[in-house]
Enzyme design. Sequence first.
Site, PDB file in Angstrom:
ATOM      1  CB  SER A 153      82.897  39.213  25.793  1.00  0.00           C
ATOM      2  OG  SER A 153      81.771  38.403  25.967  1.00  0.00           O
ATOM      3  CG  ASP A 247      83.450  32.259  22.364  1.00  0.00           C
ATOM      4  OD1 ASP A 247      82.413  32.130  23.036  1.00  0.00           O
ATOM      5  OD2 ASP A 247      84.004  33.357  22.175  1.00  0.00           O
ATOM      6  CG  HIS A 277      84.103  33.912  25.757  1.00  0.00           C
ATOM      7  ND1 HIS A 277      83.718  34.603  24.642  1.00  0.00           N
ATOM      8  CD2 HIS A 277      83.896  34.748  26.812  1.00  0.00           C
ATOM      9  CE1 HIS A 277      83.289  35.812  25.002  1.00  0.00           C
ATOM     10  NE2 HIS A 277      83.397  35.920  26.319  1.00  0.00           N
TER      11      HIS A 277
END
Length: 306
Positions: A153, A247, A277
């Site tokens: 991320s 995501d 995610h």
Amino acid sequence: MPLDPQAQVIVDFMASIGFTFDGTTPEELRAGMGAGATPSPIAMASITDRTIPGPGGAIPIRIYRPSDETGLPVVTFFHGGGWVVGDLESHDHCCRVIASKAECVVVAVDYRLAPEAKFPAAIDDAWAATEWVATNADELGVDASRLAVAGDSAGGNLAAVVANMSRDHEHVEIIQQVLIYPVTDGACDRPSMTENAEGYFLTRSAMDWFHDHYTVTVADLDDPRYSPILSDLAGAPSAVVVTAGFDPLRDQGNAYAAKLVEAGVDVDHVEYEGMIHGFFSMDEAIDVAADAQDQVAAALKAAFAS
């Protein structure tokens, strides 16, 4: 492809406990993440906490050794959390997974967080830590010629930017970058941001919240250190890119992998279509997570062997 049933269980659980980013302060979110951290079952030969010099003061790091062997390859790891949350504890399991499966030393970096330290403080710390690892290999007992960077991320964003920065510094040679559902485009205007805006753990409003806390001005969004997809990627290190179908960040991760390929970079990219995610570290609840972990480990081992 529909949402994977095991991922659906996670989504339903998060909804049942009322988890949300809306109306949350950084302090509240950090406290919540800390309370949710669970011990990892993966044993290491040693785990060492220490600090190293950084541009804004000492940077805490954690060194994971899967064995007592010296001269192992090394990965500098940057945790996710939107540049606002996350720490050495929140991603302990992820680091153990990479160290164990890829048979390498992992150096996790507790970089400065926003909004206390805004862009580019996280990048400055990530680069300083990677440079320290590259130039202190003897002290660490690692092989600096087999150095990789990794992150998930926002940490994937840092890993991508550090990998690009290394091209201009001969003393820091990165041979592989591991980008797990990375943030690559501050514009956040790709279709998956709308398609997956709500209902899949990470939301579009959460990404707006993170960006607002991390940036100083709108111009930051056009800085390649913030949006690495705006960089010239020719000569970037080989990459393994993991993305998830449900995501909000899916399309920017996929686009970054495609741009790396267009630039002539060797890329191992898999989109796990039924995933959300954050799934990479959820191997105790989601079977496909182990597949993604094995993909990353195999790519790292191949890079280290070559």
